[in-house]
Scaffold this active site. Structure first.
Site, PDB file in Angstrom:
ATOM      1  CE1 TYR A 109       1.342  -0.653   0.752  1.00  0.00           C
ATOM      2  CE2 TYR A 109       0.337  -2.479   1.941  1.00  0.00           C
ATOM      3  CZ  TYR A 109       0.904  -1.220   1.939  1.00  0.00           C
ATOM      4  OH  TYR A 109       1.042  -0.534   3.107  1.00  0.00           O
ATOM      5  CD  GLU A 197       3.367   1.890   2.109  1.00  0.00           C
ATOM      6  OE1 GLU A 197       2.233   1.824   2.608  1.00  0.00           O
ATOM      7  OE2 GLU A 197       3.843   2.951   1.683  1.00  0.00           O
TER       8      GLU A 197
END
Length: 290
Positions: A109, A197
């Protein structure tokens, strides 16, 4: 302003961040054609709505044949997708992203947002790709690494390497991961983003580093500097009442309660909402008429 995954990936490509081959489709036949153009024997079909958690709501699937791509696209298109981020009413799916299927060896991530307490951007990374970062932060904060960025100095190369080393990756992955982190920050800064993101950022079996997902939120107040992004606006994703209010230069947000609020100041609106909640009721809207 939120944008779709395929739009975010087009910006990723503009800044040199590698993404899988793929294109959006608005009907099953177009989805099949895109799959055939991409080639291979495995594809991902992903609902395009302004919300995360699409897989949990049945909006993401994998197909093994072009015909299966067509069937799954037909299933997803037109569905009302309910995820933790859409609310109980969900969102109608009007297009899907069809892209090549990948053999994934490792997931990460990475995200960038503004840390208001530190008054600067923060780059966040974790070796737990694919998980909700909020849940991970609450359950296992030690698994998240962060680098705060001095606006005057910018995101430094050593900070990108710190993040890669903090993920505990093997030495051969440090340079490519650090490169993606640096390019992602360049996008964040250049395009006046509130949030970027990648979840997950993946390493494939053949050692490619690719952004398997993409999420971008742009600062509405800076859109005048990016006229080319006007094509990214999807009016179908906006609440009709909020669109009408914006035409009259009113600040309106629809909520789920049953008590309407109309005030002449955002601070008063927030205070009124607090009082309504304290009384055990729920606001139906936020309306600041200025």
């Amino acid at each position: 302003m939120k944008i779709h995954e395929y739009q975010a990936k087009s910006l990723f490509s503009r800044f040199g961040i590698p993404v899988p081959k793929g294109s959006p489709a608005r009907d099953a036949d177009e989805a099949r054609r895109i799959a055939q153009e991409i080639g291979g024997g495995r594809w991902a079909i992903k609902a395009q709505v302004h919300a995360g958690g699409r897989g949990k709501g049945g909006g993401v699937c994998v197909a093994e044949t072009a015909e299966e791509v067509s069937r799954e696209a037909d299933r997803i298109l037109g569905m009302t997708l309910v995820t933790p981020q859409t609310g109980s009413k969900g969102k109608a799916v009007r297009q899907v992203l069809v892209e090549e299927g990948l053999s994934v060896a490792q997931e990460f991530y990475v995200g960038i947002t503004i840390d208001r307490s530190q008054q600067c951007p923060v780059v966040i990374a974790s070796a737990e790709g694919g998980m909700g970062i909020e849940e991970l932060a609450a359950a296992s904060p030690e698994r998240i690494v962060r680098e705060w960025v001095d606006i005057g100095l910018g995101f430094q190369a050593f900070q990108a390497r710190n993040l890669a080393f903090g993920l505990g990756v093997r030495p051969g992955l440090v340079k490519p991961l650090a490169g993606v982190f640096a390019k992602l920050y360049k996008l964040f800064e250049t395009m006046d983003c509130m949030l970027v993101e990648i979840n997950p950022l993946v390493v494939t079996d053949d050692e490619q580093v690719l952004a398997l997902d993409a999420k971008i939120e742009l600062d509405n107040s800076a859109l005048y500097r990016h006229q080319d992004l006007s094509e990214f606006v999807d009016m179908a994703e906006k609440d009709p009442l909020e669109v009408t209010a914006a035409e009259y230069r009113l600040n309106y947000i629809r909520l789920d309660g049953d008590i309407g609020i109309m005030v002449n100041g955002a601070g008063l609106a927030m205070a009124t909402m607090d009082l309504i909640k304290k009384a055990g009721a729920n606001p139906a809207n936020f309306l600041d008429v200025g």
